[in-house]
Design a protein around this motif. Sequence first.
Motif, PDB file in Angstrom:
ATOM      1  N   THR A   1     -35.935 -37.720 -14.999  1.00  0.00           N
ATOM      2  CA  THR A   1     -35.023 -37.164 -13.996  1.00  0.00           C
ATOM      3  C   THR A   1     -33.984 -36.279 -14.676  1.00  0.00           C
ATOM      4  O   THR A   1     -33.685 -35.177 -14.204  1.00  0.00           O
ATOM      5  N   LYS A   2     -33.441 -36.743 -15.799  1.00  0.00           N
ATOM      6  CA  LYS A   2     -32.453 -35.954 -16.538  1.00  0.00           C
ATOM      7  C   LYS A   2     -33.084 -34.677 -17.097  1.00  0.00           C
ATOM      8  O   LYS A   2     -32.460 -33.609 -17.064  1.00  0.00           O
ATOM      9  N   VAL A   3     -34.293 -34.776 -17.617  1.00  0.00           N
ATOM     10  CA  VAL A   3     -34.988 -33.594 -18.140  1.00  0.00           C
ATOM     11  C   VAL A   3     -35.194 -32.583 -17.020  1.00  0.00           C
ATOM     12  O   VAL A   3     -34.951 -31.377 -17.202  1.00  0.00           O
ATOM     13  N   LEU A   4     -35.623 -33.049 -15.871  1.00  0.00           N
ATOM     14  CA  LEU A   4     -35.840 -32.149 -14.735  1.00  0.00           C
ATOM     15  C   LEU A   4     -34.540 -31.486 -14.300  1.00  0.00           C
ATOM     16  O   LEU A   4     -34.515 -30.283 -14.011  1.00  0.00           O
ATOM     17  N   LEU A   5     -33.453 -32.235 -14.277  1.00  0.00           N
ATOM     18  CA  LEU A   5     -32.157 -31.675 -13.901  1.00  0.00           C
ATOM     19  C   LEU A   5     -31.731 -30.575 -14.868  1.00  0.00           C
ATOM     20  O   LEU A   5     -31.290 -29.492 -14.453  1.00  0.00           O
ATOM     21  N   ARG A   6     -31.873 -30.841 -16.175  1.00  0.00           N
ATOM     22  CA  ARG A   6     -31.525 -29.821 -17.175  1.00  0.00           C
ATOM     23  C   ARG A   6     -32.406 -28.577 -17.029  1.00  0.00           C
ATOM     24  O   ARG A   6     -31.929 -27.445 -17.145  1.00  0.00           O
ATOM     25  N   THR A   7     -33.679 -28.799 -16.744  1.00  0.00           N
ATOM     26  CA  THR A   7     -34.601 -27.676 -16.570  1.00  0.00           C
ATOM     27  C   THR A   7     -34.201 -26.839 -15.362  1.00  0.00           C
ATOM     28  O   THR A   7     -34.218 -25.604 -15.419  1.00  0.00           O
ATOM     29  N   ARG A   8     -33.831 -27.499 -14.286  1.00  0.00           N
ATOM     30  CA  ARG A   8     -33.384 -26.764 -13.088  1.00  0.00           C
ATOM     31  C   ARG A   8     -32.122 -25.960 -13.372  1.00  0.00           C
ATOM     32  O   ARG A   8     -31.970 -24.830 -12.914  1.00  0.00           O
ATOM     33  N   GLU A   9     -31.181 -26.566 -14.116  1.00  0.00           N
ATOM     34  CA  GLU A   9     -29.939 -25.869 -14.457  1.00  0.00           C
ATOM     35  C   GLU A   9     -30.242 -24.622 -15.292  1.00  0.00           C
ATOM     36  O   GLU A   9     -29.671 -23.553 -15.063  1.00  0.00           O
ATOM     37  N   LYS A  10     -31.148 -24.757 -16.259  1.00  0.00           N
ATOM     38  CA  LYS A  10     -31.514 -23.611 -17.097  1.00  0.00           C
ATOM     39  C   LYS A  10     -32.194 -22.525 -16.265  1.00  0.00           C
ATOM     40  O   LYS A  10     -31.938 -21.331 -16.449  1.00  0.00           O
ATOM     41  N   LEU A  11     -33.068 -22.945 -15.353  1.00  0.00           N
ATOM     42  CA  LEU A  11     -33.768 -21.984 -14.496  1.00  0.00           C
ATOM     43  C   LEU A  11     -32.776 -21.230 -13.624  1.00  0.00           C
ATOM     44  O   LEU A  11     -32.868 -19.999 -13.486  1.00  0.00           O
ATOM     45  N   THR A  12     -31.812 -21.934 -13.058  1.00  0.00           N
ATOM     46  CA  THR A  12     -30.797 -21.288 -12.220  1.00  0.00           C
ATOM     47  C   THR A  12     -29.997 -20.277 -13.035  1.00  0.00           C
ATOM     48  O   THR A  12     -29.742 -19.157 -12.572  1.00  0.00           O
ATOM     49  N   ALA A  13     -29.626 -20.651 -14.261  1.00  0.00           N
ATOM     50  CA  ALA A  13     -28.878 -19.740 -15.126  1.00  0.00           C
ATOM     51  C   ALA A  13     -29.718 -18.511 -15.478  1.00  0.00           C
ATOM     52  O   ALA A  13     -29.212 -17.376 -15.464  1.00  0.00           O
ATOM     53  N   LEU A  14     -30.987 -18.723 -15.777  1.00  0.00           N
ATOM     54  CA  LEU A  14     -31.866 -17.595 -16.107  1.00  0.00           C
ATOM     55  C   LEU A  14     -32.076 -16.676 -14.904  1.00  0.00           C
ATOM     56  O   LEU A  14     -32.120 -15.444 -15.052  1.00  0.00           O
ATOM     57  N   GLU A  15     -32.203 -17.254 -13.719  1.00  0.00           N
ATOM     58  CA  GLU A  15     -32.363 -16.436 -12.515  1.00  0.00           C
ATOM     59  C   GLU A  15     -31.114 -15.591 -12.275  1.00  0.00           C
ATOM     60  O   GLU A  15     -31.216 -14.412 -11.901  1.00  0.00           O
ATOM     61  N   ALA A  16     -29.938 -16.173 -12.495  1.00  0.00           N
ATOM     62  CA  ALA A  16     -28.690 -15.428 -12.325  1.00  0.00           C
ATOM     63  C   ALA A  16     -28.604 -14.294 -13.335  1.00  0.00           C
ATOM     64  O   ALA A  16     -28.212 -13.158 -13.004  1.00  0.00           O
ATOM     65  N   LYS A  17     -28.956 -14.569 -14.576  1.00  0.00           N
ATOM     66  CA  LYS A  17     -28.922 -13.539 -15.627  1.00  0.00           C
ATOM     67  C   LYS A  17     -29.918 -12.421 -15.316  1.00  0.00           C
ATOM     68  O   LYS A  17     -29.604 -11.239 -15.491  1.00  0.00           O
ATOM     69  N   LEU A  18     -31.100 -12.798 -14.851  1.00  0.00           N
ATOM     70  CA  LEU A  18     -32.105 -11.795 -14.493  1.00  0.00           C
ATOM     71  C   LEU A  18     -31.599 -10.922 -13.352  1.00  0.00           C
ATOM     72  O   LEU A  18     -31.751  -9.694 -13.397  1.00  0.00           O
ATOM     73  N   ALA A  19     -30.978 -11.528 -12.357  1.00  0.00           N
ATOM     74  CA  ALA A  19     -30.440 -10.754 -11.236  1.00  0.00           C
ATOM     75  C   ALA A  19     -29.367  -9.788 -11.725  1.00  0.00           C
ATOM     76  O   ALA A  19     -29.306  -8.622 -11.293  1.00  0.00           O
ATOM     77  N   GLU A  20     -28.525 -10.251 -12.648  1.00  0.00           N
ATOM     78  CA  GLU A  20     -27.477  -9.390 -13.213  1.00  0.00           C
ATOM     79  C   GLU A  20     -28.096  -8.224 -13.983  1.00  0.00           C
ATOM     80  O   GLU A  20     -27.676  -7.068 -13.832  1.00  0.00           O
ATOM     81  N   LEU A  21     -29.085  -8.497 -14.801  1.00  0.00           N
ATOM     82  CA  LEU A  21     -29.745  -7.436 -15.566  1.00  0.00           C
ATOM     83  C   LEU A  21     -30.463  -6.440 -14.658  1.00  0.00           C
ATOM     84  O   LEU A  21     -30.420  -5.221 -14.892  1.00  0.00           O
ATOM     85  N   GLU A  22     -31.093  -6.943 -13.621  1.00  0.00           N
ATOM     86  CA  GLU A  22     -31.764  -6.053 -12.670  1.00  0.00           C
ATOM     87  C   GLU A  22     -30.749  -5.174 -11.954  1.00  0.00           C
ATOM     88  O   GLU A  22     -31.001  -3.982 -11.709  1.00  0.00           O
ATOM     89  N   ALA A  23     -29.584  -5.744 -11.621  1.00  0.00           N
ATOM     90  CA  ALA A  23     -28.541  -4.970 -10.953  1.00  0.00           C
ATOM     91  C   ALA A  23     -28.022  -3.882 -11.882  1.00  0.00           C
ATOM     92  O   ALA A  23     -27.807  -2.728 -11.465  1.00  0.00           O
ATOM     93  N   ARG A  24     -27.811  -4.194 -13.166  1.00  0.00           N
ATOM     94  CA  ARG A  24     -27.355  -3.191 -14.142  1.00  0.00           C
ATOM     95  C   ARG A  24     -28.387  -2.082 -14.290  1.00  0.00           C
ATOM     96  O   ARG A  24     -28.036  -0.897 -14.348  1.00  0.00           O
ATOM     97  N   LEU A  25     -29.630  -2.486 -14.347  1.00  0.00           N
ATOM     98  CA  LEU A  25     -30.715  -1.499 -14.481  1.00  0.00           C
ATOM     99  C   LEU A  25     -30.749  -0.586 -13.261  1.00  0.00           C
ATOM    100  O   LEU A  25     -30.920   0.624 -13.385  1.00  0.00           O
ATOM    101  N   GLN A  26     -30.559  -1.151 -12.098  1.00  0.00           N
ATOM    102  CA  GLN A  26     -30.572  -0.380 -10.849  1.00  0.00           C
ATOM    103  C   GLN A  26     -29.398   0.602 -10.839  1.00  0.00           C
ATOM    104  O   GLN A  26     -29.538   1.742 -10.431  1.00  0.00           O
ATOM    105  N   ASP A  27     -28.218   0.126 -11.308  1.00  0.00           N
ATOM    106  CA  ASP A  27     -27.042   0.992 -11.336  1.00  0.00           C
ATOM    107  C   ASP A  27     -27.239   2.177 -12.286  1.00  0.00           C
ATOM    108  O   ASP A  27     -26.823   3.293 -11.995  1.00  0.00           O
ATOM    109  N   LYS A  28     -27.870   1.937 -13.425  1.00  0.00           N
ATOM    110  CA  LYS A  28     -28.123   3.013 -14.395  1.00  0.00           C
ATOM    111  C   LYS A  28     -29.147   4.016 -13.860  1.00  0.00           C
ATOM    112  O   LYS A  28     -29.092   5.196 -14.177  1.00  0.00           O
ATOM    113  N   ALA A  29     -30.085   3.533 -13.073  1.00  0.00           N
ATOM    114  CA  ALA A  29     -31.134   4.390 -12.549  1.00  0.00           C
ATOM    115  C   ALA A  29     -30.581   5.323 -11.472  1.00  0.00           C
ATOM    116  O   ALA A  29     -31.124   6.397 -11.254  1.00  0.00           O
ATOM    117  N   GLU A  30     -29.517   4.930 -10.842  1.00  0.00           N
ATOM    118  CA  GLU A  30     -28.950   5.752  -9.757  1.00  0.00           C
ATOM    119  C   GLU A  30     -28.055   6.801 -10.242  1.00  0.00           C
ATOM    120  O   GLU A  30     -27.751   7.471 -10.934  1.00  0.00           O
TER     121      GLU A  30
END
Length: 85
Positions: free
Chosen positions: A56-85
């Motif tokens: 259960t603890k391993v799964l919780l940590r994995t979910r937390e890491k996934l959420t952080a990675l998804e947020a970082k990916l969204a931020e990077l995609e937004a930066r990329l989109q801003d540069k493209a415009e």
Amino acid sequence: MIDPKKIEEMASKIHAALPPGIKSLGEEVDKKVKQVLQAQLNKLDMVSREEFEVQTKVLLRTREKLTALEAKLAELEARLQDKAE
């Protein structure tokens, strides 16, 4: 592994539910009930409480890491989109 106290408790309940004639056989029946109960419970595909808690603890940590990675990916995609415009 199943808690021996729980097996003892279940065996006592089963023993109490037996007809009087069988109960009079006493300790032998009690031992056999415990053996059968332990064998049947061991056949079940179960994990210990400790192993469940660890997973259960391993799964919780994995979910937390996934959420952080998804947020970082969204931020990077937004930066990329801003540069493209």
